[in-house]
Design an enzyme around this catalytic site. Sequence first.
Site, PDB file in Angstrom:
ATOM      1  N   GLY A  15       0.835  -1.205   0.000  1.00 17.83           N
ATOM      2  CA  GLY A  15       0.000   0.000   0.000  1.00 17.83           C
ATOM      3  C   GLY A  15       0.866   1.250   0.000  1.00 17.83           C
ATOM      4  N   ARG A  76       0.691  -4.752  -6.161  1.00 20.04           N
ATOM      5  CA  ARG A  76       0.755  -6.063  -5.505  1.00 20.04           C
ATOM      6  C   ARG A  76       1.190  -7.035  -6.594  1.00 20.04           C
ATOM      7  NH1 ARG A  76      -0.821  -4.453  -0.096  1.00 20.04           N
ATOM      8  NH2 ARG A  76      -2.389  -2.861  -0.369  1.00 20.04           N
ATOM      9  N   ASP A 107       5.002  -5.297   5.831  1.00 26.17           N
ATOM     10  CA  ASP A 107       5.474  -6.645   6.170  1.00 26.17           C
ATOM     11  C   ASP A 107       5.488  -7.592   4.964  1.00 26.17           C
ATOM     12  OD1 ASP A 107       2.734  -6.697   6.131  1.00 26.17           O
ATOM     13  OD2 ASP A 107       2.508  -7.967   7.893  1.00 26.17           O
ATOM     14  N   THR A 130       4.330   2.293   5.651  1.00 26.50           N
ATOM     15  CA  THR A 130       2.940   1.820   5.715  1.00 26.50           C
ATOM     16  C   THR A 130       2.179   2.675   6.717  1.00 26.50           C
ATOM     17  OG1 THR A 130       1.506   0.009   6.481  1.00 26.50           O
ATOM     18  CG2 THR A 130       3.754  -0.019   7.289  1.00 26.50           C
ATOM     19  N   ASP A 132      -0.137   1.753   8.531  1.00 21.75           N
ATOM     20  CA  ASP A 132      -0.658   0.939   9.644  1.00 21.75           C
ATOM     21  C   ASP A 132       0.214   0.953  10.900  1.00 21.75           C
ATOM     22  OD1 ASP A 132      -2.777   0.215   8.064  1.00 21.75           O
ATOM     23  OD2 ASP A 132      -1.906  -1.703   7.454  1.00 21.75           O
ATOM     24  N   ASP A 134       2.437  -1.128  11.753  1.00 23.53           N
ATOM     25  CA  ASP A 134       2.369  -2.471  12.326  1.00 23.53           C
ATOM     26  C   ASP A 134       3.684  -3.248  12.240  1.00 23.53           C
ATOM     27  OD1 ASP A 134       2.320  -2.702   9.601  1.00 23.53           O
ATOM     28  OD2 ASP A 134       0.714  -4.174   9.522  1.00 23.53           O
TER      29      ASP A 134
HETATM   30  P1  ATP Z   1       0.932  -2.710   3.529  1.00 23.04           P
HETATM   31  O1  ATP Z   1       1.272  -2.909   4.982  1.00 23.04           O
HETATM   32  O2  ATP Z   1       0.749  -1.286   3.188  1.00 23.04           O
HETATM   33  O3  ATP Z   1      -0.176  -3.597   3.045  1.00 23.04           O
HETATM   34  P2  ATP Z   1       2.786  -4.614   2.477  1.00 23.04           P
HETATM   35  O4  ATP Z   1       4.204  -4.516   2.072  1.00 23.04           O
HETATM   36  O5  ATP Z   1       2.474  -5.501   3.651  1.00 23.04           O
HETATM   37  O6  ATP Z   1       2.245  -3.145   2.706  1.00 23.04           O
HETATM   38  P3  ATP Z   1       1.596  -6.541   0.642  1.00 23.04           P
HETATM   39  O7  ATP Z   1       0.644  -6.351  -0.478  1.00 23.04           O
HETATM   40  O8  ATP Z   1       1.244  -7.484   1.723  1.00 23.04           O
HETATM   41  O9  ATP Z   1       1.907  -5.076   1.216  1.00 23.04           O
HETATM   42  O10 ATP Z   1       2.984  -7.019   0.039  1.00 23.04           O
HETATM   43  C1  ATP Z   1       3.592  -6.335  -1.036  1.00 23.04           C
HETATM   44  C2  ATP Z   1       4.175  -7.299  -2.030  1.00 23.04           C
HETATM   45  O11 ATP Z   1       5.199  -8.091  -1.376  1.00 23.04           O
HETATM   46  C3  ATP Z   1       3.209  -8.338  -2.580  1.00 23.04           C
HETATM   47  O12 ATP Z   1       2.440  -7.832  -3.647  1.00 23.04           O
HETATM   48  C4  ATP Z   1       4.150  -9.435  -3.024  1.00 23.04           C
HETATM   49  O13 ATP Z   1       4.712  -9.136  -4.295  1.00 23.04           O
HETATM   50  C5  ATP Z   1       5.259  -9.376  -1.960  1.00 23.04           C
HETATM   51  N1  ATP Z   1       5.007 -10.408  -0.960  1.00 23.04           N
HETATM   52  C6  ATP Z   1       4.074 -10.408   0.010  1.00 23.04           C
HETATM   53  N2  ATP Z   1       4.082 -11.556   0.720  1.00 23.04           N
HETATM   54  C7  ATP Z   1       5.040 -12.333   0.169  1.00 23.04           C
HETATM   55  C8  ATP Z   1       5.529 -13.648   0.422  1.00 23.04           C
HETATM   56  N3  ATP Z   1       5.033 -14.405   1.397  1.00 23.04           N
HETATM   57  N4  ATP Z   1       6.536 -14.114  -0.355  1.00 23.04           N
HETATM   58  C9  ATP Z   1       7.054 -13.360  -1.330  1.00 23.04           C
HETATM   59  N5  ATP Z   1       6.620 -12.127  -1.653  1.00 23.04           N
HETATM   60  C10 ATP Z   1       5.638 -11.602  -0.910  1.00 23.04           C
END
Ligand code: ATP
Length: 327
Positions: A15, A76, A107, A130, A132, A134
């Site tokens: 995000g 994503r 994360d 982020t 959040d 978190d």
């Molecule tokens: P936010 O906290 O704002 O949601 P985020 O980094 O947690 O940010 P995600 O959409 O969960 O956002 O993850 C971003 C990208 O990281 C995903 O689109 C994917 O490409 C990669 N990613 C997430 N989880 C995994 C995983 N378990 N293994 C490999 N790549 C991952």
Amino acid sequence: MEYNIKTIGILTSGGDAPGMNAAIRAVTRTAIFNGINVKAIYQGYKGLINREIKEFHTEDVSGIIGRGGTILKSARCQEFCTPEGRATAFQTLQDEQIDALVVIGGDGTFTGARALAKEYNIPIIGVPGTIDNDLWGTDSTIGYDTALNTIMQCVDKIRDTASSHNRIFFIEVMGRDAGFLALNSAIAGGAEAAIIPERKTPEEQIEAFIGHGLRKSKNSSIVIVAENPVTGGAQGMADLLKKNHPEYDVRVTILGHLQRGGSPSAYDRILASRLGVAAINALLEEQRSIMVGIKNDEIVYVPFTKAIKDDKDVQPDSVAALQVLAI
Ligand code: ATP
């Protein structure tokens, strides 16, 4: 000092959050200051797989410190969750002669970074971006302060109309797994309660609010609710209240994506600038697979594993403070 990192790649993922641009600027300029080339990767891990890459110079990050969103775009990318997807991403890094990565995100972003770093032995530094808040190991994440201020301003506005009509408002904010935004915007906005994922079930929390909040002489109430697809978030809580207390005039406001937008606060701009500089310093110190964070106003390095896995709880004194102050 002899150091073998000549070119870094930088991307934003997950995000978007206000202040990501300030971090991109800081990483880019600090790298260039230290004689390191910068390649900007667009659309997060998707751009790494699809080779959406452009070399960045210092002027490419001019005039962006006050802009919300991310000039690198975010996406994503399901493909990156597979070993095959990461193999393609690694091939891009090799072909582009990118020696190390700085990833700005949450994360999920760090989970992906950790997997890539482990499989291909690449130095990767994470910058927490982020709304959040978190991530374990950092007192704040980039974008959280701005989002909190945005929500607070909305709560202030809704208070005006709530008190004019003797209404109870349920305001839904982001943070399905973390209640920082809900709890602290409730405190800052003088709300009567916050329904957060870290404490009892939402149903129990709403019962507690009915027990404590509704018997007071106040003529309006505001309850901040962290989004929750299972219980239906603010609408689910409002329905629950109406079922037991049909006499109340209940309204629901879902703030949605406006929480992500806007010019970053001074705090987020400074945090993003400090963490961006710290990310390059960490690489120069040969750190890898860590997130740079801020703890007691000092830069810290937190292993990805801890930042992702360890639970960061909301401050217990804040939970208690909200209850006391809402009487
Ligand atoms: P936010 O906290 O704002 O949601 P985020 O980094 O947690 O940010 P995600 O959409 O969960 O956002 O993850 C971003 C990208 O990281 C995903 O689109 C994917 O490409 C990669 N990613 C997430 N989880 C995994 C995983 N378990 N293994 C490999 N790549 C991952």
